[in-house]
Design an enzyme around this catalytic site. Sequence first.
Site, short mmCIF file in Angstrom:
data_model
loop_
_atom_site.label_atom_id
_atom_site.label_comp_id
_atom_site.label_asym_id
_atom_site.label_seq_id
_atom_site.Cartn_x
_atom_site.Cartn_y
_atom_site.Cartn_z
N HIS A 104 3.82 -3.58 -6.07
CA HIS A 104 4.12 -2.31 -6.02
C HIS A 104 3.96 -1.76 -4.45
O HIS A 104 3.17 -2.07 -3.66
CB HIS A 104 2.92 -1.38 -6.78
N HIS A 141 -0.66 -5.46 -15.64
CA HIS A 141 -0.05 -4.40 -15.03
C HIS A 141 1.31 -4.70 -14.44
O HIS A 141 2.13 -3.73 -14.48
CB HIS A 141 -1.09 -3.97 -13.68
N ASP A 144 -4.84 -3.86 -8.93
CA ASP A 144 -4.53 -2.99 -10.16
C ASP A 144 -5.07 -3.55 -11.52
O ASP A 144 -4.60 -3.00 -12.75
CB ASP A 144 -3.43 -2.12 -10.10
N ASP A 174 2.67 0.83 -2.96
CA ASP A 174 1.49 1.23 -2.40
C ASP A 174 0.63 0.06 -2.20
O ASP A 174 -0.47 0.08 -1.49
CB ASP A 174 0.77 2.36 -3.25
N HIS A 175 1.20 -1.39 -2.28
CA HIS A 175 0.34 -2.23 -1.95
C HIS A 175 0.93 -3.41 -1.00
O HIS A 175 0.26 -4.17 -0.48
CB HIS A 175 0.02 -3.26 -3.41
N HIS A 185 -0.05 -7.56 -5.92
CA HIS A 185 1.41 -7.40 -6.56
C HIS A 185 2.19 -6.65 -5.88
O HIS A 185 1.98 -6.00 -4.89
CB HIS A 185 1.03 -6.82 -7.91
N HIS A 201 -8.13 1.14 -6.32
CA HIS A 201 -7.97 2.77 -6.30
C HIS A 201 -9.26 3.54 -6.80
O HIS A 201 -10.34 2.66 -7.46
CB HIS A 201 -7.14 3.16 -7.61
#
Length: 267
Positions: free
Chosen positions: A67, A123, A140, A69-70, A65, A178
Amino acid sequence: MARTRRGSAMLEASPVRAFSDNYLWLIRAPLEPKAAVVVDPGDARPVETALHDEGLELRAILVTHHHADHVGGVAALAERHGAAVFGPARERMPCPARLLDDGDTVSLADLGLEFHVMAVPGHTLGHIAYHGHGALFCGDTLFSAGCGRLFEGTAAQMHESLQRIAALPDETRIFCAHEYTLSNLRFAAAVEPGNADVLETLESVRVLRGRNAITLPSTLGRERRFNPFLRCEVPAVRAAAEARAGSTLHGPADVFAVLRAWKDGFR
């Protein structure tokens, strides 16, 4: 290092730690031991370090996805290594990529790797997961003892996505993104204080985290025993959700919605 098997191909996946609690999964190619695939590289630097230290060549990047941090390291890694990039068709990607949707297949035949794509919105609206070789790289969507927050999707969408995952075999290894297991288990204990699997796992995870050790991957069979978001049909979980809501709930999807809202404010 975690290993899963699909036919004669052995999958090896190692966690690369990033930020405060992210795991970027580095997969070794079964047919080319020096080749690797990385999942959700939010930061290029720790990936570069791992590639150098292990003598690996990056050949592909899988994204679940959009985001930051990905995806934060995707463009730099793709440019430096010439790695193929795969990502969700319904979300923004930071560089050119092969865009994937539900039912698509990522076939890296020269590496001995093949993953089937599952749409798992909740998410984010376009979130996807990669299933193959007895493993699920789910970003996530599903965490050990928990699930992702609803940033874009609805509770109904997330519940349906988790039901799709729950239909996979018990031995499926869950590679989520995570290290939330300890806090998730504390919540699970609040939901099901009489669940021995929750309490035993909570104690073992406390020991692991006390050593700063990783708690992943999990397996779907384990998650069924203590993850409240996969147990919405269990009477004790339903009763806890109804007590929280102060009303009768009409089905597992409603139980899930109450649990997710409860977890959002849980401390």
